[in-house]
Scaffold this active site. Structure first.
Site, PDB file in Angstrom:
ATOM      1  N   THR A 199      49.214  34.125  38.012  1.00 35.23           N
ATOM      2  CA  THR A 199      48.401  35.206  38.556  1.00 35.23           C
ATOM      3  C   THR A 199      49.103  35.871  39.733  1.00 35.23           C
ATOM      4  O   THR A 199      49.874  35.235  40.447  1.00 35.23           O
ATOM      5  CB  THR A 199      47.022  34.706  39.029  1.00 35.23           C
ATOM      6  OG1 THR A 199      47.202  33.700  40.037  1.00 35.23           O
ATOM      7  CG2 THR A 199      46.203  34.150  37.879  1.00 35.23           C
ATOM      8  N   ASN A 225      48.316  37.151  43.192  1.00 36.40           N
ATOM      9  CA  ASN A 225      47.328  37.088  44.266  1.00 36.40           C
ATOM     10  C   ASN A 225      47.483  38.355  45.090  1.00 36.40           C
ATOM     11  O   ASN A 225      48.557  38.620  45.624  1.00 36.40           O
ATOM     12  CB  ASN A 225      47.560  35.851  45.131  1.00 36.40           C
ATOM     13  CG  ASN A 225      47.279  34.579  44.369  1.00 36.40           C
ATOM     14  OD1 ASN A 225      46.143  34.147  44.306  1.00 36.40           O
ATOM     15  ND2 ASN A 225      48.300  33.996  43.760  1.00 36.40           N
ATOM     16  N   GLU A 285      42.754  37.489  42.202  1.00 33.20           N
ATOM     17  CA  GLU A 285      43.881  37.056  41.383  1.00 33.20           C
ATOM     18  C   GLU A 285      43.863  37.836  40.074  1.00 33.20           C
ATOM     19  O   GLU A 285      42.811  37.971  39.457  1.00 33.20           O
ATOM     20  CB  GLU A 285      43.762  35.586  41.010  1.00 33.20           C
ATOM     21  CG  GLU A 285      43.750  34.621  42.148  1.00 33.20           C
ATOM     22  CD  GLU A 285      43.586  33.210  41.617  1.00 33.20           C
ATOM     23  OE1 GLU A 285      44.615  32.525  41.476  1.00 33.20           O
ATOM     24  OE2 GLU A 285      42.448  32.829  41.320  1.00 33.20           O
TER      25      GLU A 285
END
Length: 142
Positions: A33, A35, A80
């Site tokens: 992911t 962030n 995310e």
């Protein structure tokens, strides 16, 4: 996979931010992911289908906004984004995101295995929505 429910479209403004380092749990689970350091968009905590604009390219993805209750109770509010069909390093880059549809509320799972199973379902649901003819081109970043 067909969409099992009516798509809950949302009409929220685009937001952006720099991709920062996180705990790298998504990467360990096979779902890296980005962030995003951004003031929280006016969305409730949960999972969303999104379109991301990065370096003059558009990507589809899923986004989680919230506190990651399965991982720990003392975590700060995070954004995310897992980009579908993307590989590469995003750290330090600025991205723009537009939430398109709501998938589900944020929830605490009994194990990382249960969380991983749900993330796979969220990803497949999002892919089905993006493939469907119900995706209104006007809802996407132009």
């Amino acid at each position: 996979m067909e969409t099992k429910k009516n798509v809950q479209w949302i009409n929220k403004q685009e937001f952006g931010g720099e991709v920062i380092h996180g705990m790298k749990i998504g990467r360990k689970l096979g779902f890296p992911t980005a962030n995003v350091a951004s003031s929280s968009p006016s969305l409730q905590n949960g999972v969303y289908g999104v379109q991301v604009h990065l370096n003059s390219k558009k990507y589809e993805g899923i986004m989680n906004i919230g506190f990651k209750p399965t991982i720990g109770s003392d975590l700060k509010h995070t954004i995310e984004i897992h980009l579908l069909n993307f590989e590469g390093d995003l750290y330090g880059q600025h991205l723009k995101c537009i939430p398109l549809f709501y998938i589900r509320t944020e929830q605490k799972f009994t194990s990382l295995h249960s969380l991983l199973k749900q993330i796979k379902e969220d990803k497949e649901y999002a892919r089905a929505v993006f493939r469907s003819k119900s995706v209104d081109q006007n809802k996407r970043i132009s």
